[in-house]
Design a protein around this motif. Structure first.
Motif, PDB file in Angstrom:
ATOM      1  N   ALA A  68       0.826  -1.208   0.000  1.00  0.00           N
ATOM      2  CA  ALA A  68       0.000   0.000   0.000  1.00  0.00           C
ATOM      3  C   ALA A  68       0.862   1.260   0.000  1.00  0.00           C
ATOM      4  O   ALA A  68       0.587   2.210  -0.717  1.00  0.00           O
ATOM      5  CB  ALA A  68      -0.932  -0.006   1.213  1.00  0.00           C
ATOM      6  N   MET A  69       1.919   1.224   0.810  1.00  0.00           N
ATOM      7  CA  MET A  69       2.811   2.396   0.847  1.00  0.00           C
ATOM      8  C   MET A  69       3.522   2.601  -0.482  1.00  0.00           C
ATOM      9  O   MET A  69       3.681   3.722  -0.944  1.00  0.00           O
ATOM     10  CB  MET A  69       3.831   2.239   1.987  1.00  0.00           C
ATOM     11  CG  MET A  69       3.212   2.311   3.371  1.00  0.00           C
ATOM     12  SD  MET A  69       2.269   3.809   3.658  1.00  0.00           S
ATOM     13  CE  MET A  69       3.593   5.003   3.745  1.00  0.00           C
TER      14      MET A  69
ATOM     15  N   LYS B 121       3.258   5.844  -2.971  1.00  0.00           N
ATOM     16  CA  LYS B 121       4.436   6.588  -3.455  1.00  0.00           C
ATOM     17  C   LYS B 121       4.417   6.697  -4.977  1.00  0.00           C
ATOM     18  O   LYS B 121       4.855   7.688  -5.530  1.00  0.00           O
ATOM     19  CB  LYS B 121       5.724   5.898  -2.986  1.00  0.00           C
ATOM     20  CG  LYS B 121       5.963   6.070  -1.501  1.00  0.00           C
ATOM     21  CD  LYS B 121       7.218   5.363  -1.078  1.00  0.00           C
ATOM     22  CE  LYS B 121       7.433   5.494   0.429  1.00  0.00           C
ATOM     23  NZ  LYS B 121       8.611   4.755   0.887  1.00  0.00           N
ATOM     24  N   LYS B 122       3.903   5.654  -5.639  1.00  0.00           N
ATOM     25  CA  LYS B 122       3.821   5.683  -7.113  1.00  0.00           C
ATOM     26  C   LYS B 122       2.781   6.669  -7.603  1.00  0.00           C
ATOM     27  O   LYS B 122       2.930   7.262  -8.652  1.00  0.00           O
ATOM     28  CB  LYS B 122       3.468   4.291  -7.643  1.00  0.00           C
ATOM     29  CG  LYS B 122       4.580   3.274  -7.498  1.00  0.00           C
ATOM     30  CD  LYS B 122       4.125   1.930  -8.011  1.00  0.00           C
ATOM     31  CE  LYS B 122       5.186   0.862  -7.777  1.00  0.00           C
ATOM     32  NZ  LYS B 122       4.733  -0.470  -8.179  1.00  0.00           N
TER      33      LYS B 122
END
Length: 148
Positions: free
Chosen positions: A141-142, A146-147
């Motif tokens: 998820a992180m 970030k993407k």
């Protein structure tokens, strides 16, 4: 001439075809964004469900493993106690009784330490296995955030 300018001003101000095209474009964008948001939400929900399933499965198998280790510990303690009782029945002197009891207590203490270490290690492994799917999901998820 003044009336012509007035007619031109009103005719340019409101063109129904422009309004219809703008509204259609706005509605299509809204529908596309809604579909995209729904697809993302559906994917996230499915991933969360898989994470929960994996966590529950790990917890179940870990509980079984810990239960089996506890049963083994109880079995070993019972066998040791029964063996000690049998040995006590054959005691011929008080000094032999004291020596036998001291050896039993020493063996029980060593066994308890060994069993505690075994249970601690098994509990640590179970905890790692139970939290692993959640950690992986959080990391995914992180990285997705970030993407974006």
């Amino acid at each position: 001439m003044a009336t012509k300018k007035t007619e031109d001003a009103f005719s340019l101000a409101f063109d129904p075809s422009n309004f219809t095209d703008s509204f259609r474009e706005f509605a299509e964008k809204g529908a596309a964004q809604s579909k995209e948001a729904y697809a993302k939400m559906k994917t996230a929900t499915e991933e969360a469900a898989r994470t929960v399933e994996a966590t529950v499965e790990s917890a179940q198998s870990g509980t079984v493993e810990l239960g089996l280790k506890a049963i083994d510990a109880l079995r070993a303690n019972a066998e040791t106690s029964l063996s000690h009782m049998e040995a006590l029945l054959g005691v011929k002197s008080f000094s032999e009784l004291v020596e036998l009891q001291a050896a039993f207590i020493r063996r029980q203490a060593e066994l308890a330490v060994e069993q505690a270490k075994t249970m601690q290690e098994a509990t640590r492994k179970v905890a790692e296995n139970v939290t692993k799917p959640g950690k992986e999901a959080a990391e995914r998820a992180m990285s997705n955030l970030k993407k974006s």
